[in-house]
Design an enzyme around this catalytic site. Sequence first.
Site, PDB file in Angstrom:
ATOM      1  NE  ARG A  76      -1.743  -2.236   3.044  1.00 32.52           N
ATOM      2  CZ  ARG A  76      -1.713  -3.541   2.772  1.00 32.52           C
ATOM      3  NH1 ARG A  76      -2.596  -4.053   1.956  1.00 32.52           N
ATOM      4  NH2 ARG A  76      -0.808  -4.326   3.315  1.00 32.52           N
ATOM      5  CB  THR A  77       3.423   2.541   2.364  1.00 32.15           C
ATOM      6  OG1 THR A  77       2.590   2.235   3.494  1.00 32.15           O
ATOM      7  CG2 THR A  77       4.116   3.871   2.606  1.00 32.15           C
ATOM      8  CE  LYS A 104      28.700  -3.604  -5.781  1.00 30.52           C
ATOM      9  NZ  LYS A 104      29.163  -2.826  -6.957  1.00 30.52           N
ATOM     10  NE  ARG A 126       7.133   0.750   5.143  1.00 35.43           N
ATOM     11  CZ  ARG A 126       5.877   0.290   5.058  1.00 35.43           C
ATOM     12  NH1 ARG A 126       5.651  -0.947   4.649  1.00 35.43           N
ATOM     13  NH2 ARG A 126       4.864   1.059   5.374  1.00 35.43           N
ATOM     14  CG  HIS A 155       3.418   4.277   8.623  1.00 34.08           C
ATOM     15  ND1 HIS A 155       3.607   5.126   7.555  1.00 34.08           N
ATOM     16  CD2 HIS A 155       3.024   3.080   8.098  1.00 34.08           C
ATOM     17  CE1 HIS A 155       3.338   4.475   6.427  1.00 34.08           C
ATOM     18  NE2 HIS A 155       2.991   3.231   6.734  1.00 34.08           N
TER      19      HIS A 155
END
Length: 325
Positions: A76-77, A104, A126, A155
Amino acid sequence: MINLQPTFREPMSAIQIDEHGRLRHLLTLENLGRAHIDALLDRAAALRATVRAGSALPPLLAGRTVVNLFFEPSTRTRTSFELAARRLGALVVNFDIGSSSTSKGESLEDTLATLEAMDSDAFVVRHKENGTPARLAAHARRAAILNAGDGNHAHPTQGLLDLLTIRDRKGRIDGLKVAICGDVKHSRVARSDIHGLAALDAAEIRLCGPAALLPAQEDVPGCRITSDFDAALDAADVVIMLRIQKERIEHLPGFDEAEYFARYGLTRARLARARPDAVVMHPGPINRGIEIAPDVADGTQSVILDQVANGIFVRMAVLAELLQR
């Protein structure tokens, strides 16, 4: 006044608001203030009205580049941020974490500096670790950082879209009784909802779930904490259900999914304890038959899909606020 104490503590208000009082980054709803929150909700509602009237949106973000930095899975986000940016005319880059130089050993700060040097204007971040978006915001030279969920900390755009959805149905936030039920302790959504509801003067915020999944009272002063689901639902105006955050829990409660549903699953019979016009919410993903019955999730009191739709407009509003020239 509710003042939730998150796991990560930084003076984020000083980071996300510039010297002129304008929004510079969006990291948390904590201490953001009613004026900023109302302005974002009003802007989201105006953008939604334009779209639903069939009018063309102005290309507010033409020439801007938005980079999605998702270090955790998202449906969704991530999708709604991409749709929001594209609808406003921005170029969107979905950064491939697996094939990037972070694998890396490159630091997040160096990755940010590299992408900023390519004239990226905003980063939607996120991450599983609390405070990662704030850490990047502290190192950003000119780009805006938007927190799309960090650990169990915050959030903020989910909090905003939840507030917009409640306001749509109830006409207000102030004076409402809101029950947040499930795994509150590990939920970044719950934290942002609490901050937003408190800023807009909700009358009562009830937190309910198994004792192992509830925060300590000192971490949520002003909230009512209970393990009695029926009591939490009594005369509630809004019911927000949460899934168990298995990816963030070392030890699950001592009962299986069927017993969890029997104790804390939202059924029609249980929902009858709330007000007749109560709305049912869930940030997703939904585990049907565990935290919520299918007929409630799909029922007339459910606004779950409204939340999803509002997520696009809220994220459009936030991007426009941060990036519009």
